[in-house]
Design a protein around this motif. Sequence first.
Motif, mmCIF file in Angstrom:
data_model
loop_
_atom_site.group_PDB
_atom_site.id
_atom_site.type_symbol
_atom_site.label_atom_id
_atom_site.label_comp_id
_atom_site.label_asym_id
_atom_site.label_seq_id
_atom_site.Cartn_x
_atom_site.Cartn_y
_atom_site.Cartn_z
ATOM 1 N N THR A 39 -6.724 -0.669 0.925
ATOM 2 C CA THR A 39 -5.388 -0.393 1.473
ATOM 3 C C THR A 39 -4.693 -1.685 1.890
ATOM 4 O O THR A 39 -3.513 -1.885 1.593
ATOM 5 C CB THR A 39 -5.489 0.555 2.680
ATOM 6 O OG1 THR A 39 -6.335 -0.023 3.690
ATOM 7 C CG2 THR A 39 -6.070 1.901 2.263
ATOM 8 N N ARG A 40 -5.414 -2.575 2.568
ATOM 9 C CA ARG A 40 -4.788 -3.816 3.054
ATOM 10 C C ARG A 40 -4.372 -4.721 1.891
ATOM 11 O O ARG A 40 -3.285 -5.293 1.906
ATOM 12 C CB ARG A 40 -5.747 -4.566 3.968
ATOM 13 C CG ARG A 40 -5.643 -4.171 5.445
ATOM 14 C CD ARG A 40 -5.885 -2.710 5.638
ATOM 15 N NE ARG A 40 -5.649 -2.274 7.024
ATOM 16 C CZ ARG A 40 -5.679 -1.011 7.403
ATOM 17 N NH1 ARG A 40 -5.924 -0.056 6.516
ATOM 18 N NH2 ARG A 40 -5.445 -0.671 8.650
ATOM 19 N N TRP B 133 -1.220 -3.460 0.259
ATOM 20 C CA TRP B 133 0.012 -3.815 0.983
ATOM 21 C C TRP B 133 0.423 -5.246 0.671
ATOM 22 O O TRP B 133 1.615 -5.533 0.533
ATOM 23 C CB TRP B 133 -0.198 -3.657 2.486
ATOM 24 C CG TRP B 133 -0.563 -2.266 2.904
ATOM 25 C CD1 TRP B 133 -0.442 -1.120 2.162
ATOM 26 C CD2 TRP B 133 -1.139 -1.883 4.149
ATOM 27 N NE1 TRP B 133 -0.906 -0.044 2.866
ATOM 28 C CE2 TRP B 133 -1.337 -0.466 4.097
ATOM 29 C CE3 TRP B 133 -1.508 -2.565 5.299
ATOM 30 C CZ2 TRP B 133 -1.883 0.240 5.166
ATOM 31 C CZ3 TRP B 133 -2.052 -1.857 6.355
ATOM 32 C CH2 TRP B 133 -2.225 -0.472 6.289
ATOM 33 N N PRO C 243 2.731 0.496 -1.402
ATOM 34 C CA PRO C 243 2.679 1.254 -0.139
ATOM 35 C C PRO C 243 1.593 2.332 -0.157
ATOM 36 O O PRO C 243 1.881 3.526 -0.072
ATOM 37 C CB PRO C 243 4.077 1.856 -0.048
ATOM 38 C CG PRO C 243 4.491 2.043 -1.478
ATOM 39 C CD PRO C 243 3.893 0.876 -2.234
ATOM 40 N N PHE D 118 1.001 4.010 3.318
ATOM 41 C CA PHE D 118 1.918 3.347 4.251
ATOM 42 C C PHE D 118 3.308 3.439 3.637
ATOM 43 O O PHE D 118 3.446 3.353 2.411
ATOM 44 C CB PHE D 118 1.506 1.884 4.411
ATOM 45 C CG PHE D 118 1.584 1.377 5.823
ATOM 46 C CD1 PHE D 118 1.439 2.211 6.907
ATOM 47 C CD2 PHE D 118 1.789 0.018 6.072
ATOM 48 C CE1 PHE D 118 1.482 1.727 8.197
ATOM 49 C CE2 PHE D 118 1.840 -0.482 7.359
ATOM 50 C CZ PHE D 118 1.680 0.380 8.424
ATOM 51 N N SER E 152 7.079 2.404 2.448
ATOM 52 C CA SER E 152 7.631 1.165 1.884
ATOM 53 C C SER E 152 8.286 0.323 2.970
ATOM 54 O O SER E 152 8.216 -0.909 2.939
ATOM 55 C CB SER E 152 8.653 1.500 0.792
ATOM 56 O OG SER E 152 8.052 2.245 -0.247
ATOM 57 N N ASN F 286 7.401 0.142 6.131
ATOM 58 C CA ASN F 286 6.369 -0.523 6.929
ATOM 59 C C ASN F 286 5.759 -1.712 6.186
ATOM 60 O O ASN F 286 5.457 -2.747 6.784
ATOM 61 C CB ASN F 286 5.261 0.462 7.298
ATOM 62 C CG ASN F 286 5.687 1.442 8.372
ATOM 63 O OD1 ASN F 286 6.556 1.135 9.190
ATOM 64 N ND2 ASN F 286 5.104 2.626 8.363
ATOM 65 N N VAL F 287 5.585 -1.566 4.868
ATOM 66 C CA VAL F 287 5.073 -2.671 4.079
ATOM 67 C C VAL F 287 6.052 -3.835 4.099
ATOM 68 O O VAL F 287 5.673 -5.003 4.217
ATOM 69 C CB VAL F 287 4.786 -2.227 2.631
ATOM 70 C CG1 VAL F 287 4.431 -3.437 1.756
ATOM 71 C CG2 VAL F 287 3.645 -1.218 2.606
ATOM 72 N N LEU G 15 5.857 -5.648 7.377
ATOM 73 C CA LEU G 15 4.698 -6.545 7.438
ATOM 74 C C LEU G 15 5.030 -7.896 6.819
ATOM 75 O O LEU G 15 4.669 -8.949 7.352
ATOM 76 C CB LEU G 15 3.508 -5.918 6.710
ATOM 77 C CG LEU G 15 2.768 -4.787 7.413
ATOM 78 C CD1 LEU G 15 1.682 -4.237 6.513
ATOM 79 C CD2 LEU G 15 2.167 -5.261 8.725
ATOM 80 N N LEU H 48 1.502 -9.712 6.487
ATOM 81 C CA LEU H 48 0.697 -9.691 5.272
ATOM 82 C C LEU H 48 -0.449 -10.693 5.337
ATOM 83 O O LEU H 48 -1.484 -10.504 4.714
ATOM 84 C CB LEU H 48 1.578 -9.963 4.050
ATOM 85 C CG LEU H 48 2.607 -8.871 3.705
ATOM 86 C CD1 LEU H 48 3.350 -9.228 2.442
ATOM 87 C CD2 LEU H 48 1.913 -7.515 3.539
ATOM 88 N N ALA I 227 -3.004 -8.836 7.160
ATOM 89 C CA ALA I 227 -3.542 -7.785 6.296
ATOM 90 C C ALA I 227 -4.489 -8.362 5.259
ATOM 91 O O ALA I 227 -5.560 -7.794 4.979
ATOM 92 C CB ALA I 227 -2.403 -7.029 5.623
#
Length: 345
Positions: A202-203, A206, A211, A214, A216, A218-219, A222, A228, A231
């Motif tokens: 997941t990380r 991102w 996404p 998560f 879009s 929120n990405v 980040l 990022l 992440a």
Amino acid sequence: MAPTAAAWWALGGVVALVVTLTGGTLAVGDANDLSFGALSGVAGETLTPWVAVLALVGAATALRAWLGARHGPVARADRALTVAATAVVSAGVLALTDASILARLGYLPVTLVMAPFDPVIRAAFEDFLGAGPLTQLALLVGGALLVASTWRFVRRGVGACASCGRHHDGHDPAWTTPAAAARWGRVAALVAAAVPASYAVTRIAWVLGIPLGFSSENVADLAGEDGLVAALGLGGFALVGAVLTLGLFQRWGEVFPRWMIGLAGRRVPVSMAVVPATIVAVAVLPAGLSLIVIGLGESHLALTADSWGAVGPTFLWPVWSLALGAATYAYWLRRRGTCRTCGRG
């Protein structure tokens, strides 16, 4: 082990008692600004005297584990009482701790690299040494010492070696043989590797702008907040951990591979695998339990369609902790040599 645990908890009990009697407050509950555990909403002044009680119970239990089995087998009821007291103290430790320690372990590689160049990250690094994290670390270390002491106590109580667990009559449980440990240890290691790998996916997604679990928005946030980098650091740390976990049953986990110049062909020290794996297993359990409490509650981390990627993988962390602990123990069972205490093996 038990003397260290008794001294550790006794010192903690004295400190907590002095703080209580002088009207102070330990960095627990709402007195720890960085805490988000099960008791993070409870007043620090309310929890402080209970921490003193918990520590004194831990000291008494460790003292019993130290002195109790020195003169031969121990009655089953006595062993059960010691195990029950250890369980109560361990439950208290888990309630007072959260994901703070694990998060700091995960962020540490990125922090060490970026701290000299980024004042914000440097300030975050200074928070690692705050009263809250140090209090949680002390509780976790004390809990681990007490569990280990009780385990040794139970071993001696049933007539086995406290250090290696081998029975003096030679009738060891079949599941502790190297062949059996290799079988169930492999399954445990695969489970223990799968959980952080799912978190890493997941990380890394991102970071690539996908996404996954998560939104879009929120990405994008980040990326705008340099999130990022964090992440990627957490995802990379989790992925490396997953790969290293596989070494608990692979050949390269016992003998250094050929590409490691200077070490190729040499046996991997048992402690090199057991110690870090044990530390991670201990840190993951309170982290997973605290995040489950938060994820199921009404908070900004609650589990929703747009946040399952952020929260969902953490729901499996208690499984990760138990599986990693089991895999590590299986690795130790396979590789333990002649016991220095009893001479068996």
